[in-house]
Design a protein around this motif. Sequence first.
Motif, PDB file in Angstrom:
ATOM      1  N   ILE A   1      -0.864   1.043 -12.370  1.00 11.67           N
ATOM      2  CA  ILE A   1      -1.654   2.226 -11.860  1.00 11.67           C
ATOM      3  C   ILE A   1      -0.640   3.778 -12.223  1.00 11.67           C
ATOM      4  CG2 ILE A   1      -2.607   3.426  -9.811  1.00 11.67           C
ATOM      5  CD1 ILE A   1      -3.262   0.397  -9.037  1.00 11.67           C
ATOM      6  N   HIS A   2       0.336   3.348 -11.829  1.00  7.69           N
ATOM      7  CA  HIS A   2       1.026   4.803 -11.807  1.00  7.69           C
ATOM      8  C   HIS A   2       2.263   4.661 -13.503  1.00  7.69           C
ATOM      9  CE1 HIS A   2       0.499   6.204  -7.797  1.00  7.69           C
ATOM     10  NE2 HIS A   2       0.637   5.003  -7.416  1.00  7.69           N
ATOM     11  N   ALA A   3       1.372   4.221 -14.344  1.00  9.71           N
ATOM     12  CA  ALA A   3       2.173   3.965 -15.616  1.00  9.71           C
ATOM     13  C   ALA A   3       2.347   5.820 -16.126  1.00  9.71           C
ATOM     14  CB  ALA A   3       1.221   3.597 -16.650  1.00  9.71           C
ATOM     15  N   GLU A   4       3.436   5.975 -16.802  1.00  8.12           N
ATOM     16  CA  GLU A   4       3.673   7.410 -17.271  1.00  8.12           C
ATOM     17  C   GLU A   4       2.425   7.893 -18.230  1.00  8.12           C
ATOM     18  OE1 GLU A   4       7.405   9.651 -19.488  1.00  8.12           O
ATOM     19  OE2 GLU A   4       7.553   7.389 -19.216  1.00  8.12           O
TER      20      GLU A   4
ATOM     21  N   MET B   1       0.867  -1.078   0.089  1.00 11.64           N
ATOM     22  CA  MET B   1       0.005  -0.057   0.012  1.00 11.64           C
ATOM     23  C   MET B   1       1.035   1.126  -0.123  1.00 11.64           C
ATOM     24  SD  MET B   1      -2.815  -1.434  -0.242  1.00 11.64           S
ATOM     25  CE  MET B   1      -3.759   0.283  -0.449  1.00 11.64           C
ATOM     26  N   LEU B   2       2.042   1.154   0.705  1.00 10.62           N
ATOM     27  CA  LEU B   2       2.865   2.437   0.699  1.00 10.62           C
ATOM     28  C   LEU B   2       3.567   2.769  -0.663  1.00 10.62           C
ATOM     29  CD1 LEU B   2       4.423   4.578   2.338  1.00 10.62           C
ATOM     30  CD2 LEU B   2       6.061   2.774   2.684  1.00 10.62           C
ATOM     31  N   ALA B   3       3.654   1.449  -1.486  1.00 11.40           N
ATOM     32  CA  ALA B   3       4.351   1.506  -2.870  1.00 11.40           C
ATOM     33  C   ALA B   3       3.219   2.378  -3.753  1.00 11.40           C
ATOM     34  CB  ALA B   3       4.763   0.090  -3.430  1.00 11.40           C
ATOM     35  N   LEU B   4       1.821   1.841  -3.574  1.00  7.34           N
ATOM     36  CA  LEU B   4       0.728   2.329  -4.060  1.00  7.34           C
ATOM     37  C   LEU B   4       0.504   3.625  -4.066  1.00  7.34           C
ATOM     38  CD1 LEU B   4      -1.732   1.922  -6.012  1.00  7.34           C
ATOM     39  CD2 LEU B   4      -2.937   1.445  -3.856  1.00  7.34           C
ATOM     40  N   SER B   5       0.652   4.239  -2.996  1.00 12.04           N
ATOM     41  CA  SER B   5       0.565   5.537  -2.600  1.00 12.04           C
ATOM     42  C   SER B   5       1.582   6.415  -3.008  1.00 12.04           C
ATOM     43  CB  SER B   5       0.200   5.852  -0.943  1.00 12.04           C
ATOM     44  OG  SER B   5       1.253   5.566  -0.449  1.00 12.04           O
ATOM     45  N   ARG B   6       2.868   5.945  -3.130  1.00 16.00           N
ATOM     46  CA  ARG B   6       4.216   6.463  -3.541  1.00 16.00           C
ATOM     47  C   ARG B   6       4.328   6.506  -4.915  1.00 16.00           C
ATOM     48  NH1 ARG B   6       8.597   5.540   1.400  1.00 16.00           N
ATOM     49  NH2 ARG B   6       7.621   6.730   2.946  1.00 16.00           N
ATOM     50  N   GLY B   7       3.784   5.406  -5.603  1.00 18.70           N
ATOM     51  CA  GLY B   7       4.104   5.017  -6.916  1.00 18.70           C
ATOM     52  C   GLY B   7       5.495   4.422  -6.942  1.00 18.70           C
ATOM     53  N   ASP B   8       5.992   3.872  -6.124  1.00 14.46           N
ATOM     54  CA  ASP B   8       7.184   3.255  -5.922  1.00 14.46           C
ATOM     55  C   ASP B   8       7.258   1.828  -6.656  1.00 14.46           C
ATOM     56  OD1 ASP B   8       9.578   2.481  -5.063  1.00 14.46           O
ATOM     57  OD2 ASP B   8       9.489   3.530  -2.954  1.00 14.46           O
ATOM     58  N   ALA B   9       7.782   1.727  -7.840  1.00 17.88           N
ATOM     59  CA  ALA B   9       7.902   0.462  -8.195  1.00 17.88           C
ATOM     60  C   ALA B   9       8.876  -0.554  -7.741  1.00 17.88           C
ATOM     61  CB  ALA B   9       8.188   0.538 -10.001  1.00 17.88           C
TER      62      ALA B   9
END
Length: 233
Positions: free
Chosen positions: A114-117, A38-46
């Motif tokens: 989800i965080h695609a460029e 969830m932290l990766a999701l909120s930060r967009g941390d791949a």
Amino acid sequence: MSTGQEHTVKAFDQDIGQLRALISQMGGLAEQAIEDAMLALSRGDAELAHEVRKKDKQIDAIEAELEKLVVRVIALRAPMADDLREVIAALKIAAVIERIGDYAKNIAKRVPLIHAEGEERIEVVSILPSMGQLAADMVHDVLDAYSARDAQAAVRICARDNALDDFYDSIFRTLVTFMVENSKTISQVAHLLFVAKNLERIGDHATNVAEMVYFAATGEYMAERETGEAGAN
């Protein structure tokens, strides 16, 4: 009690202690996986999302070790009644925790999608971590209930699943409305719906563990609970 019997009882107690330790270790890793995903999701941390996926193998390895220990305990100790219930509960709980780890891994897989460029950030992404924290807390608390053999705590955890179901229903409606109004976001919203559903399923599995804890502690099945809309599907 003869010396031989004392030795057998002591050896069995040591085996049970090891089973509990493995369950605790698995649970801690699964709980951390949820929080990190969830932290990766909120930060967009791949990169963090990738770490979550890699660490899932640790959970799988511990489950395999626990399964071998259960087979050995049943073969060598021939546990009966309460003791057998304890061993079987540990085996079932380990399988559920492994599945929880899989859900966290599946969430992590969606992070780069989800965080695609070039993708517009959807505001509900900032709400999902709260749902994730609720799910992680349920996992944490049910493991505490398992360690303490606390049947009443297990009942309370099951009751909390309705709140997670309500959270899911609210996010589902918000995302579908957003998708209808912003057709370009269909792919991104689909991934977010997948994340929300995985969190809802983690809650379901935490309640499954709670029911096993209750049975292991009391020898009785927990009374059937009322479910929320998501839990009823």
